[in-house]
Design a protein around this motif. Structure first.
Motif, PDB file in Angstrom:
ATOM      1  N   ARG A 163       0.839  -1.202   0.000  1.00 21.51           N
ATOM      2  CA  ARG A 163       0.000   0.000   0.000  1.00 21.51           C
ATOM      3  C   ARG A 163       0.873   1.250   0.000  1.00 21.51           C
ATOM      4  NH1 ARG A 163      -3.209  -3.822   2.843  1.00 21.51           N
ATOM      5  NH2 ARG A 163      -5.371  -3.801   2.166  1.00 21.51           N
ATOM      6  N   ARG A 164       2.130   1.056   0.372  1.00 21.04           N
ATOM      7  CA  ARG A 164       3.103   2.145   0.271  1.00 21.04           C
ATOM      8  C   ARG A 164       4.490   1.517   0.240  1.00 21.04           C
ATOM      9  NH1 ARG A 164       3.163   7.951   2.058  1.00 21.04           N
ATOM     10  NH2 ARG A 164       2.182   7.593   4.080  1.00 21.04           N
ATOM     11  N   GLY A 165       5.328   2.003  -0.678  1.00 19.11           N
ATOM     12  CA  GLY A 165       6.732   1.571  -0.729  1.00 19.11           C
ATOM     13  C   GLY A 165       7.603   2.718  -0.278  1.00 19.11           C
ATOM     14  N   ARG A 166       8.384   3.252  -1.210  1.00 20.48           N
ATOM     15  CA  ARG A 166       9.137   4.466  -0.863  1.00 20.48           C
ATOM     16  C   ARG A 166       8.204   5.669  -0.945  1.00 20.48           C
ATOM     17  NH1 ARG A 166      12.703   1.967  -4.343  1.00 20.48           N
ATOM     18  NH2 ARG A 166      14.640   1.215  -3.406  1.00 20.48           N
ATOM     19  N   LEU A 167       8.409   6.575  -0.036  1.00 17.98           N
ATOM     20  CA  LEU A 167       7.736   7.870  -0.101  1.00 17.98           C
ATOM     21  C   LEU A 167       8.760   8.849  -0.667  1.00 17.98           C
ATOM     22  CD1 LEU A 167       5.797  10.200   0.737  1.00 17.98           C
ATOM     23  CD2 LEU A 167       6.915  10.105   2.983  1.00 17.98           C
ATOM     24  N   ILE A 168       8.515   9.381  -1.849  1.00 15.10           N
ATOM     25  CA  ILE A 168       9.476  10.271  -2.497  1.00 15.10           C
ATOM     26  C   ILE A 168       9.175  11.727  -2.106  1.00 15.10           C
ATOM     27  CG2 ILE A 168      10.468  10.996  -4.714  1.00 15.10           C
ATOM     28  CD1 ILE A 168      10.820   7.953  -4.078  1.00 15.10           C
ATOM     29  N   THR A 169      10.211  12.435  -1.701  1.00  5.97           N
ATOM     30  CA  THR A 169      10.017  13.847  -1.345  1.00  5.97           C
ATOM     31  C   THR A 169       9.770  14.646  -2.621  1.00  5.97           C
ATOM     32  OG1 THR A 169      11.557  13.560   0.473  1.00  5.97           O
ATOM     33  CG2 THR A 169      11.055  15.835  -0.160  1.00  5.97           C
ATOM     34  N   CYS A 170       8.636  15.318  -2.652  1.00  9.29           N
ATOM     35  CA  CYS A 170       8.291  16.134  -3.828  1.00  9.29           C
ATOM     36  C   CYS A 170       8.213  17.605  -3.424  1.00  9.29           C
ATOM     37  CB  CYS A 170       6.963  15.660  -4.406  1.00  9.29           C
ATOM     38  SG  CYS A 170       7.109  14.023  -5.196  1.00  9.29           S
ATOM     39  N   ASP A 171       8.089  18.482  -4.395  1.00 10.13           N
ATOM     40  CA  ASP A 171       8.098  19.921  -4.096  1.00 10.13           C
ATOM     41  C   ASP A 171       6.947  20.323  -3.178  1.00 10.13           C
ATOM     42  OD1 ASP A 171      10.232  19.979  -5.774  1.00 10.13           O
ATOM     43  OD2 ASP A 171       9.429  21.483  -7.161  1.00 10.13           O
ATOM     44  N   TYR A 172       5.819  19.638  -3.293  1.00  5.91           N
ATOM     45  CA  TYR A 172       4.702  19.910  -2.398  1.00  5.91           C
ATOM     46  C   TYR A 172       4.173  18.599  -1.843  1.00  5.91           C
ATOM     47  CZ  TYR A 172       0.496  21.798  -0.345  1.00  5.91           C
ATOM     48  OH  TYR A 172      -0.476  22.150   0.573  1.00  5.91           O
TER      49      TYR A 172
ATOM     50  N   TYR B 165       0.328  20.368  -9.316  1.00  5.87           N
ATOM     51  CA  TYR B 165       1.437  19.932 -10.172  1.00  5.87           C
ATOM     52  C   TYR B 165       2.714  19.726  -9.343  1.00  5.87           C
ATOM     53  CZ  TYR B 165       4.897  20.367 -13.972  1.00  5.87           C
ATOM     54  OH  TYR B 165       5.944  20.161 -14.838  1.00  5.87           O
ATOM     55  N   ARG B 166       2.955  20.634  -8.429  1.00 10.99           N
ATOM     56  CA  ARG B 166       4.174  20.571  -7.598  1.00 10.99           C
ATOM     57  C   ARG B 166       4.296  19.254  -6.823  1.00 10.99           C
ATOM     58  NH1 ARG B 166       2.469  25.107  -3.920  1.00 10.99           N
ATOM     59  NH2 ARG B 166       0.532  24.589  -4.944  1.00 10.99           N
ATOM     60  N   ALA B 167       3.152  18.662  -6.506  1.00  6.79           N
ATOM     61  CA  ALA B 167       3.167  17.422  -5.726  1.00  6.79           C
ATOM     62  C   ALA B 167       3.729  16.258  -6.531  1.00  6.79           C
ATOM     63  CB  ALA B 167       1.761  17.096  -5.240  1.00  6.79           C
ATOM     64  N   LEU B 168       3.893  16.446  -7.846  1.00  2.00           N
ATOM     65  CA  LEU B 168       4.391  15.366  -8.711  1.00  2.00           C
ATOM     66  C   LEU B 168       5.878  15.523  -9.032  1.00  2.00           C
ATOM     67  CD1 LEU B 168       1.519  15.319 -11.404  1.00  2.00           C
ATOM     68  CD2 LEU B 168       1.564  14.133  -9.198  1.00  2.00           C
ATOM     69  N   LEU B 169       6.506  16.594  -8.564  1.00  2.00           N
ATOM     70  CA  LEU B 169       7.891  16.882  -8.957  1.00  2.00           C
ATOM     71  C   LEU B 169       8.866  16.379  -7.908  1.00  2.00           C
ATOM     72  CD1 LEU B 169       7.444  20.544 -10.296  1.00  2.00           C
ATOM     73  CD2 LEU B 169       7.001  18.355 -11.438  1.00  2.00           C
ATOM     74  N   ALA B 170       9.662  15.388  -8.269  1.00  2.00           N
ATOM     75  CA  ALA B 170      10.626  14.830  -7.313  1.00  2.00           C
ATOM     76  C   ALA B 170      11.651  15.906  -6.972  1.00  2.00           C
ATOM     77  CB  ALA B 170      11.313  13.610  -7.921  1.00  2.00           C
ATOM     78  N   ALA B 171      11.719  16.261  -5.692  1.00  2.00           N
ATOM     79  CA  ALA B 171      12.628  17.332  -5.255  1.00  2.00           C
ATOM     80  C   ALA B 171      14.053  16.983  -5.648  1.00  2.00           C
ATOM     81  CB  ALA B 171      12.514  17.511  -3.742  1.00  2.00           C
ATOM     82  N   GLY B 172      14.797  17.982  -6.085  1.00  2.00           N
ATOM     83  CA  GLY B 172      16.217  17.784  -6.379  1.00  2.00           C
ATOM     84  C   GLY B 172      16.491  17.137  -7.730  1.00  2.00           C
ATOM     85  N   THR B 173      15.451  16.907  -8.518  1.00  2.00           N
ATOM     86  CA  THR B 173      15.672  16.378  -9.873  1.00  2.00           C
ATOM     87  C   THR B 173      15.047  17.362 -10.866  1.00  2.00           C
ATOM     88  OG1 THR B 173      13.596  15.163  -9.929  1.00  2.00           O
ATOM     89  CG2 THR B 173      15.507  13.974  -9.081  1.00  2.00           C
TER      90      THR B 173
END
Ligand SMILES: Cc1cc2nc3c(=O)[nH]c(=O)nc-3n(C[C@H](O)[C@H](O)[C@H](O)COP(=O)(O)OP(=O)(O)OC[C@H]3O[C@@H](n4cnc5c(N)ncnc54)[C@H](O)[C@@H]3O)c2cc1C
Length: 485
Positions: free
Chosen positions: A359-368, A409-417
């Motif tokens: 139900r959850r694997g890695r949680l990726i830090t995104c801009d939002y 949209y920001r919630a889909l952007l992997a921070a630092g990439t």
């Protein structure tokens, strides 16, 4: 679709490819007494695309369709032999195309997720492989509709749609690495029986659920392990109507919906309720839930045995133990049905998933990071990519007034990439809003946003943060995406 049309569009890896492994697949033995083996460098063939999507699951199918329909040359990488992901393996019903109108007197019934997700379901309905959007007659403060699907036909329908859109479908292909140019992903590395390859593209979408591509690209992540895993089974040879009648006699099911079953409308397609007594006591021991959907007579589509993995869902050995434990639980579940449930004396396991479903694997830090308040207050943003109205913790948490919230949209952007989008269960850190954003239809909508944006970025040769939101919005509106609050 004939064979020629199929191969014209999707070059399924392996067909007419290499006739044997290259010499570079062999490596020489080294010092056998050491703890490490230094793998020699390899020369990889390069394939070039505009957009690469990792994972042909719930979100990935939609992302690839969206990108290809924007004219992007798109490759979809999937480790299994079919498309569909957790939709076909884990859940109960597709939550949810609609707002929770039935729980809020005066609220208007609205289909709030449209676009490609809706098109997939329409195709499923057209071939009799879906319950339709069946209105809940009981339990509608949880979801107002039940949209149940035939899991096997979903695999076929989604693959056909990908093929029609000209997506290069690389099934049976594992994504194993990323080639980086600073913060920009230049390529993905994949492995299949056709060998190891480097796949270059302008933009990438990670829909792998585990966040594999993001992790390979060096994105920041956590592994919360805040859910139980599950491998739900399809149970055949059951007398559905007998089971439901028995439940009704003994206190009833607290969820009920009538829809299309085995081609006939007005049939029970969703119900929920244990039998009490020994059955329920035994079911609890194996984490079995008795919430059930089906679109076929004599078949329970999803019987779930949950298990919280001690350790980590990204550790191979922890998961191997869990795979065994869950398979034992499944056998026990079938046994309980045979023993206690009326009309199920000859029930058997007709389907399992090839791997455990998380139900959850890695949680990726995104801009939002979507918050609990964003969801329950029904907040919308200047950069919404979709609207959504379902919460899996309802009736405890519901979206205000039966409305919708927006996923920015920001919630889909992997921070630092610079050119990596994430969609699906890997976004949203707080467990409470994640209980909304992780649901299938939300993941599909995110996939459409991410795939469309990736295609536009590849076309304009710009980074994910340089894309003009208005261009994205215009493309999404044109593709039928709904944004109302
Ligand atoms: C047991 C269970 C019950 C659920 N019940 C419901 C429900 O009733 N209703 C609902 O709406 N939601 C439900 N959910 C939630 C929902 O199904 C998932 O959150 C959602 O489907 C996840 O979509 P996704 O696109 O993030 O991932 P997935 O659909 O899991 O897709 C990920 C894909 O990536 C592939 N992949 C992963 N790693 C790699 C790699 N390295 N290389 C190549 N391919 C890779 C996988 O094979 C998979 O196909 C349930 C989930 C579970 C586990």
């Amino acid at each position: 679709m004939n064979r020629r049309e199929f191969s014209k569009n999707s070059v399924l890896l392996g067909v007419g490819a290499l006739t044997g492994f290259p010499k570079s697949s062999q490596a020489r033995v080294q010092n056998e007494s050491g703890d490490y083996y230094d793998e020699p460098a390899k020369r990889l063939p390069i394939r070039k695309f505009d957009v690469v999507v990792a994972g042909a699951g719930t979100g990935g199918v939609v992302a690839a369709l969206a990108a290809a329909r924007q004219g992007a040359k798109t490759m979809l990488i999937e480790r299994k032999g079919y498309a569909g992901g957790t939709v076909t393996e884990g859940g109960t019903a597709l939550h949810s195309f609609y707002n929770l109108w039935k729980a809020f007197p005066g609220a208007k019934k609205r289909q709030v997720v449209r676009g490609i997700a809706s098109e997939i379901v329409d195709r499923m309905i057209a071939i009799g492989a879906c319950s339709g959007h069946a209105e809940m007659v009981r339990g509608y403060d949880y979801d107002s509709v039940c949209t149940a699907i035939d899991t096997e036909m979903y695999k076929l329908v989604t693959m056909q749609m990908l093929d029609e859109a000209g997506v290069f479908i690389a099934v049976n292909t594992l994504l194993t690495g990323a080639i980086m140019d600073g913060k920009r992903i230049r390529g993905a590395i994949v492995e299949s029986r056709s060998g190891r390859e480097a796949i270059y593209a302008g933009a990438f979408v990670d829909c792998s659920a585990y966040g594999d591509l993001a992790a390979f690209a060096g994105a920041d992540y956590k592994v919360p392990n805040d859910y139980a895993c599950c491998n739900s089974i399809g149970l055949a040879n059951v007398d559905l109507d007998g089971y439901v009648a028995h439940l009704e006699e003994h206190g009833g099911s607290n969820q009920l919906a009538y829809g299309i079953r085995s081609g006939e409308p007005g049939k029970v397609v969703r119900f929920n309720g244990g039998l009490g007594g020994e059955f329920s006591a035994e079911a609890r021991k194996i984490g079995m839930s008795s919430m059930i959907t089906t679109v076929q007579d004599n078949y329970l589509m999803f019987v779930k045995c949950n298990f919280k993995v001690p350790g980590s869902v990204i550790n191979r050995d922890d998961m191997a133990k869990a795979e065994l434990e869950v398979r034992k639980r499944q056998a026990k579940a079938a046994e309980l049905f045979r023993k206690y449930v009326p009309g199920c004396k000859k029930a058997f396991i007709a389907r399992t998933s090839p791997t455990l479903n998380i139900r959850r694997g890695r949680l990726i830090t995104c801009d939002y990071d979507v918050t609990h308040e964003d969801v329950i207050e029904g907040r919308h943003f200047d950069d919404d990519i979709m609207a959504y109205g379902f919460h899996d913790s309802a009736p405890r948490y519901q979206i205000k007034n039966g409305g919708t919230y927006g996923i920015p949209y920001r919630a889909l952007l992997a921070a630092g990439t610079e050119n990596l989008f994430c969609a699906g269960m890997m976004i949203t850190s707080d467990h409470r809003p994640h209980m909304s954003t992780r649901n299938t239809v939300a993941c599909m909508g995110q996939g459409q946003g991410a795939g469309t944006a990736a295609a536009l970025c590849a076309k304009k040769n710009c980074g994910s943060r340089d894309l003009r939101y208005n261009d994205l919005r215009e493309a999404l509106v044109k593709a039928g995406v709904y944004f109302e609050s």
